[in-house]
Design an enzyme around this catalytic site. Sequence first.
Site, PDB file in Angstrom:
ATOM      1  N   GLY A  29     -11.648  15.795  41.033  1.00 33.30           N
ATOM      2  CA  GLY A  29     -12.108  17.114  40.613  1.00 33.30           C
ATOM      3  C   GLY A  29     -13.542  17.349  41.077  1.00 33.30           C
ATOM      4  O   GLY A  29     -14.161  16.465  41.681  1.00 33.30           O
ATOM      5  N   THR A  31     -16.340  17.723  39.310  1.00 35.75           N
ATOM      6  CA  THR A  31     -17.367  16.915  38.630  1.00 35.75           C
ATOM      7  C   THR A  31     -17.310  15.479  39.141  1.00 35.75           C
ATOM      8  O   THR A  31     -18.353  14.865  39.413  1.00 35.75           O
ATOM      9  CB  THR A  31     -17.168  16.970  37.096  1.00 35.75           C
ATOM     10  OG1 THR A  31     -16.813  18.310  36.717  1.00 35.75           O
ATOM     11  CG2 THR A  31     -18.424  16.577  36.361  1.00 35.75           C
ATOM     12  N   ASP A  81     -14.493  10.154  34.982  1.00 35.50           N
ATOM     13  CA  ASP A  81     -13.669  11.287  35.428  1.00 35.50           C
ATOM     14  C   ASP A  81     -13.985  12.525  34.584  1.00 35.50           C
ATOM     15  O   ASP A  81     -14.542  12.422  33.482  1.00 35.50           O
ATOM     16  CB  ASP A  81     -12.176  10.921  35.284  1.00 35.50           C
ATOM     17  CG  ASP A  81     -11.263  11.858  36.068  1.00 35.50           C
ATOM     18  OD1 ASP A  81     -11.757  12.773  36.750  1.00 35.50           O
ATOM     19  OD2 ASP A  81     -10.034  11.664  36.002  1.00 35.50           O
ATOM     20  N   GLY A  82     -13.595  13.669  35.087  1.00 32.98           N
ATOM     21  CA  GLY A  82     -13.782  14.929  34.382  1.00 32.98           C
ATOM     22  C   GLY A  82     -12.610  15.238  33.465  1.00 32.98           C
ATOM     23  O   GLY A  82     -11.732  14.401  33.240  1.00 32.98           O
ATOM     24  N   ALA A  83     -12.599  16.464  32.940  1.00 25.93           N
ATOM     25  CA  ALA A  83     -11.494  16.918  32.086  1.00 25.93           C
ATOM     26  C   ALA A  83     -11.427  18.438  32.151  1.00 25.93           C
ATOM     27  O   ALA A  83     -12.413  19.102  32.492  1.00 25.93           O
ATOM     28  CB  ALA A  83     -11.715  16.468  30.641  1.00 25.93           C
ATOM     29  N   ASP A  84     -10.267  18.965  31.820  1.00 25.65           N
ATOM     30  CA  ASP A  84     -10.110  20.422  31.756  1.00 25.65           C
ATOM     31  C   ASP A  84     -10.443  20.939  30.359  1.00 25.65           C
ATOM     32  O   ASP A  84     -10.965  22.041  30.202  1.00 25.65           O
ATOM     33  CB  ASP A  84      -8.685  20.807  32.153  1.00 25.65           C
ATOM     34  CG  ASP A  84      -8.402  20.389  33.585  1.00 25.65           C
ATOM     35  OD1 ASP A  84      -9.144  20.844  34.473  1.00 25.65           O
ATOM     36  OD2 ASP A  84      -7.497  19.574  33.810  1.00 25.65           O
ATOM     37  N   GLU A 103      -4.576   9.393  37.362  1.00 25.05           N
ATOM     38  CA  GLU A 103      -5.702   9.352  36.420  1.00 25.05           C
ATOM     39  C   GLU A 103      -5.308   8.563  35.168  1.00 25.05           C
ATOM     40  O   GLU A 103      -6.073   7.765  34.637  1.00 25.05           O
ATOM     41  CB  GLU A 103      -6.118  10.777  36.034  1.00 25.05           C
ATOM     42  CG  GLU A 103      -6.801  11.504  37.187  1.00 25.05           C
ATOM     43  CD  GLU A 103      -7.040  12.977  36.939  1.00 25.05           C
ATOM     44  OE1 GLU A 103      -6.456  13.537  36.012  1.00 25.05           O
ATOM     45  OE2 GLU A 103      -7.818  13.567  37.708  1.00 25.05           O
ATOM     46  N   LYS A 121     -16.003  22.897  28.608  1.00 30.17           N
ATOM     47  CA  LYS A 121     -14.772  22.113  28.435  1.00 30.17           C
ATOM     48  C   LYS A 121     -14.559  21.659  26.982  1.00 30.17           C
ATOM     49  O   LYS A 121     -13.469  21.204  26.634  1.00 30.17           O
ATOM     50  CB  LYS A 121     -14.800  20.868  29.339  1.00 30.17           C
ATOM     51  CG  LYS A 121     -15.094  21.145  30.805  1.00 30.17           C
ATOM     52  CD  LYS A 121     -13.944  21.853  31.475  1.00 30.17           C
ATOM     53  CE  LYS A 121     -14.153  22.128  32.944  1.00 30.17           C
ATOM     54  NZ  LYS A 121     -14.168  20.973  33.803  1.00 30.17           N
TER      55      LYS A 121
END
Length: 220
Positions: A29, A31, A81-84, A103, A121
């Site tokens: 993603g 980020t 890692d990122g997130a939605d 992931e 988020k």
Amino acid sequence: MTQDELKQAVAREAIKHVVEDAVIGVGTGSTASLFIDELARMKNRIAGAVASSEGSAERLKGRGIRVLDLNSVNELPVYIDGADEITEHLAMIKGGGGALTREKIVAAVAKKFVCIADESKLVPVLGKFPLPVEVIAMARAYVARQMVRLGGQPKLRQGITTDNGNIILDVWGLSILNPVELETALNNIAGVVTNGLFARRRADVLLLGTKTGVRTIARK
Ligand code: 5RP
């Protein structure tokens, strides 16, 4: 500060969680991409990285970072890692970039999951963001019917096949009051490879980019 500046700030802050001389789990993603650029500055002090997507693997290689196969790695001290969407309890919706299955695998192996996200988020309840579900193509219609039975409105994500050769249904309108229960229930539907709820394996730490600085929320 713009959203991109907030993402940049958390990507930089995440470097503090990198374990020197170890293999680092790296997500997918925008980020996570900014994090890869920060990681490149210390590439000589890590053993390499495991990537959660082909896209991130390419970016890592392009920045001169060695990419290892997860099967060749015994230990992964940290995954970044990122997130939605993410709650204060650190349960997440992920998969906006389509990489949810890998992931989830890398997150399962990692000792510590550090989520990096801008303040947009953080949500009180998961579900405004449509829940991505990776599905074996022949099960598309069946899985879609099951989603409707659960109260969701599934929509086929157009024009993409995952790194694993599958399709994605984005499911709108689910009321996710018990994410652990729903994650388990969705995993039990034949044809579902993975769903984007990360509630059973939540993040351990959230680095949240806010207008007043990076806020750290640790798992209780
Ligand atoms: C990809 C993901 C990403 O972590 C999520 O979509 C967040 O992306 P971004 O950092 O671009 O907002 O789950 O599958």
